[in-house]
Scaffold this motif. Sequence first.
Motif, PDB file in Angstrom:
ATOM      1  N   PRO A 118      49.966  17.955  13.199  1.00  0.00           N
ATOM      2  CA  PRO A 118      51.238  17.801  13.913  1.00  0.00           C
ATOM      3  C   PRO A 118      52.369  18.659  13.322  1.00  0.00           C
ATOM      4  CG  PRO A 118      50.812  15.900  12.514  1.00  0.00           C
ATOM      5  CD  PRO A 118      49.598  16.757  12.447  1.00  0.00           C
ATOM      6  N   ARG A 119      52.418  18.815  11.982  1.00  0.00           N
ATOM      7  CA  ARG A 119      53.480  19.589  11.316  1.00  0.00           C
ATOM      8  C   ARG A 119      52.836  20.522  10.304  1.00  0.00           C
ATOM      9  NH1 ARG A 119      58.619  19.307  13.165  1.00  0.00           N
ATOM     10  NH2 ARG A 119      59.535  19.159  11.076  1.00  0.00           N
ATOM     11  N   THR A 120      53.496  21.628  10.034  1.00  0.00           N
ATOM     12  CA  THR A 120      52.959  22.578   9.073  1.00  0.00           C
ATOM     13  C   THR A 120      54.101  23.332   8.401  1.00  0.00           C
ATOM     14  OG1 THR A 120      51.312  24.317   8.763  1.00  0.00           O
ATOM     15  CG2 THR A 120      52.734  24.503  10.691  1.00  0.00           C
ATOM     16  N   THR A 130      59.483  23.867   7.565  1.00  0.00           N
ATOM     17  CA  THR A 130      58.478  22.995   8.184  1.00  0.00           C
ATOM     18  C   THR A 130      58.716  22.955   9.687  1.00  0.00           C
ATOM     19  OG1 THR A 130      58.356  21.625   6.188  1.00  0.00           O
ATOM     20  CG2 THR A 130      57.499  20.673   8.232  1.00  0.00           C
ATOM     21  N   ILE A 131      57.658  23.210  10.469  1.00  0.00           N
ATOM     22  CA  ILE A 131      57.790  23.251  11.927  1.00  0.00           C
ATOM     23  C   ILE A 131      56.656  22.448  12.560  1.00  0.00           C
ATOM     24  CG2 ILE A 131      58.856  25.553  11.863  1.00  0.00           C
ATOM     25  CD1 ILE A 131      56.118  26.647  12.816  1.00  0.00           C
ATOM     26  N   ASP A 132      56.775  22.197  13.877  1.00  0.00           N
ATOM     27  CA  ASP A 132      55.662  21.618  14.625  1.00  0.00           C
ATOM     28  C   ASP A 132      54.531  22.633  14.692  1.00  0.00           C
ATOM     29  OD1 ASP A 132      56.885  19.224  15.123  1.00  0.00           O
ATOM     30  OD2 ASP A 132      57.757  19.863  17.028  1.00  0.00           O
ATOM     31  N   ALA A 133      53.322  22.167  14.508  1.00  0.00           N
ATOM     32  CA  ALA A 133      52.180  23.084  14.517  1.00  0.00           C
ATOM     33  C   ALA A 133      52.025  23.775  15.864  1.00  0.00           C
ATOM     34  CB  ALA A 133      50.903  22.320  14.179  1.00  0.00           C
ATOM     35  N   ASP A 148      46.635  18.582   3.499  1.00  0.00           N
ATOM     36  CA  ASP A 148      47.076  19.195   4.757  1.00  0.00           C
ATOM     37  C   ASP A 148      45.909  19.355   5.718  1.00  0.00           C
ATOM     38  OD1 ASP A 148      49.619  19.404   3.818  1.00  0.00           O
ATOM     39  OD2 ASP A 148      49.536  21.553   3.387  1.00  0.00           O
TER      40      ASP A 148
END
Length: 913
Positions: A118-120, A130-133, A148
């Motif tokens: 969901p996030r990466t 950090t952003i939405d995948a 992760d």
Amino acid sequence: MEAPASSCHARSPQEVLQALETTPAGLDEIEVERRRLQFGANRIPEGRKRSLVLRFLAHFHNILIYVLLASASITALLGHWIDTGVILAVVIANAVIGFVQEGRAENALAAIRGILAPRTVVVRDDVRRTIDATELVPGDIVLLEAGDRVPADARLIEGRALRIDEAVLTGESIPVDKDASPVLIGATLAERRSMAFSGTLVVAGTAKAVVVTTGARTEIGQISGMLASVETLKTPLVQQMDVFSRWLTVFILSVAAGLLAFGVFVRQMPFADIFMIVVGLSVAAIPEGLPAVLTITLAVGVQAMAKRNAIVRRLPAIETLGSVSVICTDKTGTLTRNEMVVATLAASGGEFLVQGVGYEPEGAVLHEGVLTDAAQSPVLDEFSLCAKLCNDAALVRKGDAWCVEGDPMEGALLALSGKLPTNQPSVARTFTRTDAIPFDAAWRYMAVLSHDHANHAFIHAKGAPEAILAMCADQYTAAGETAPLEEVLWQEMMENMAAKGQRVIALATRRVDPAQTTLAVEDLDRKLTLIGLVGFIDPPRSEAVQAVAECHRAGIMVKMITGDHGTTARAIGGMIGLRNSRDVLTGADLATMSDADLAETAMHVDVFARTSPADKLRLVSALQSRGLVVAMTGDGVNDAPALKRADAGTAMGIKGSEAAKEASELVLADDNFASIAAAVREGRTVYDNIKKVISWTLPTNAGEALTVIAALLAGMTLPVSPVQILWINLVTATTLGIALAFEPTENGSMLRPPRPRNAPLLDGELLWHIILVSILFVSFVFGMFAYARAVGHPVELAQTMAVNLLVVLEIFHLFFIRNIHGTSLNWKAVRGTPAVWMAVAAVTIAQLAMTYLPPLQRVFGTTSVPLFEGVLIVLAGTAFFALLETEKQMRLTFRGRLNVGSTLSPAGLSTDR
């Protein structure tokens, strides 16, 4: 800009960055937006879905459903609203069941989409954020660390002690070491150590990587596309019922049309009269209760399988299991426990066998078959201490089970330390780690410096045998002393352990000055003492061995398909008792074969290693092309396409991915291969019961219809009126048929070979039974009707006697059909089951009410039957049963004589000796 997805694992990081037009500092926002427009969001696209209304209506598009709807219309025209309601209830119930069970492919895709991170963490414009995948694009720089979920397929730029669990994608049973070094262009998916794949899990280390592909273009996305394109095969029963329904419809309509023309033009009967007779005939011939009884039979099988830990997601799959002729099974977690355990210790004094289950730190250690301890083999002390100190994992007890937190191999080493019978003083010291060199794929070992409170300091190291041996100057002897290193001896032991399918590491140690508090590579080089080798294995389930043997006895082939190494697969195949565990085909081998060659080879090879999702799917299709009914078991996303394609896809319920479960017809609640053997047994029972239902329904319906046809052709009064035929259908068609759904397993069900996929539903034996029973029905009913008229009974009483005889014949036929593989003249057969006697009692009460209650007499045109005639009816039923049983025993005896001098092959084919 072109993303070199197919070859980036073989290129250097600099070449990949250049091809993707990016740098380690990442993309700027303008370029990110441009690429997002070009490549789309990093998600697996959802296909177009039909509306709920269209999905529901689609379940009425079936020839048998059309016949049932026509039957309902006819009975409504006749004013028999109860019969109409029963038929419509069957149609609607079938549609609702199908509607609820539909959408498995869509759910499987949704389950795969849920695996994506969901996030990466990315680097853009040289800034960490950090952003939405879903916002990732090819060329993005991502940062990975332990815990992760990899958000997209990425090429490693840097990696430190990186280990990734890829079981969900490749079936690899332990985490894979990763680094940025290029690998061969032809490397399989499991060997691409320079890549991190979307949906896999980082279990240790850190990394920087550049995104190569996103969304549907990732490896896991391609599985999703493959899954969407896989055709779901109809089960053998559904195929046979479709064909049978079409021919039955054509036959009934043809006979009805012919009789209508015969009555109007030959007999000169009024059209209304002959039309009503033909309608009654049609309703008598149509087995409108059959779908309901089949559904109930399957539902009873669902409950029986649930008790065997097999959860059925689609009813027809139960029957399919009964005809399975080959089981393709994943290795990791299915045939094996998916838990690494230490199986062998190799020291200069010989090999030690380590016993025990899972991560439980209890088990015996044997040397040459004899229990041993540290007093006899001091080197065991060194094994125990190194296994405990050079370790970053932890063992945790959850209820009755031991679980590992961290690397599975390190968990197995901790369990080993608990099993080793050591000298208490040496392990009672409290050690503190002072410094460490963490594991890294570049140097392939881990080393720690530890101090205790007794002013001792030790270095312990573990890792790849080649790396550890290169750092050793000597070795421990069996007596715990040191001696010169014998590299040839250790090389032979490594090869012997690898040939057994074991993963091998080496352990070494060195005592240092207690004042030393730091650890450097210089402290290791040619200064360590080799303790020995440790061999790990993912052990087979003991019950799986028995289950494989039972499948072989039942004529079912077992194929193991795994993403693991060929050597490991061969060893496990031998342990579980596969018929041919010597020959192993890999994914690379399959790539060179045509579909025809693969179909031929797959018949005699039982072990397939290093396979991709496409390989598994192709193998299942190849076996199906040979007319085999294929069951596929698995637990990973990589198994989902093959699970969907298989005739009976079976997912693991505990360790299985949601994608695997949604693509399957069955889920094993206990993740135990042995449960599928039990499920096959239940499937055969269900098929036997379905066969009994059909063998009871078709002859009785044919007998009723033939009675009407014979009377019409002979120009006689109908021995049974159309409304009485409707009564029989209403009372007996489902009531007596349902009783057969609860029949227990017949003896020897798992000793019979599986039936062929193309075995017809209406085979010669059943066709003969239909003809025989129909002739006997007509003979007995006409004989009873003629007798009644001959002694002066009115038509109403003669018809009442005939309709009661029909019901009695159906009851006796029920007791006859309960034992299709043996005699019906034994105490077990006479005793029956509670369901049988409840059904017989219900039908008997209903028939007595129809015969003797005045309101029902007026509706159905019946009259009271005298006692003598009642006894005569029962005696006629007994004679009917005796004739059928005599014919069956003659047939079984004749068949037995034909089988003398022949035998059955595992595939169920007769071969001369």
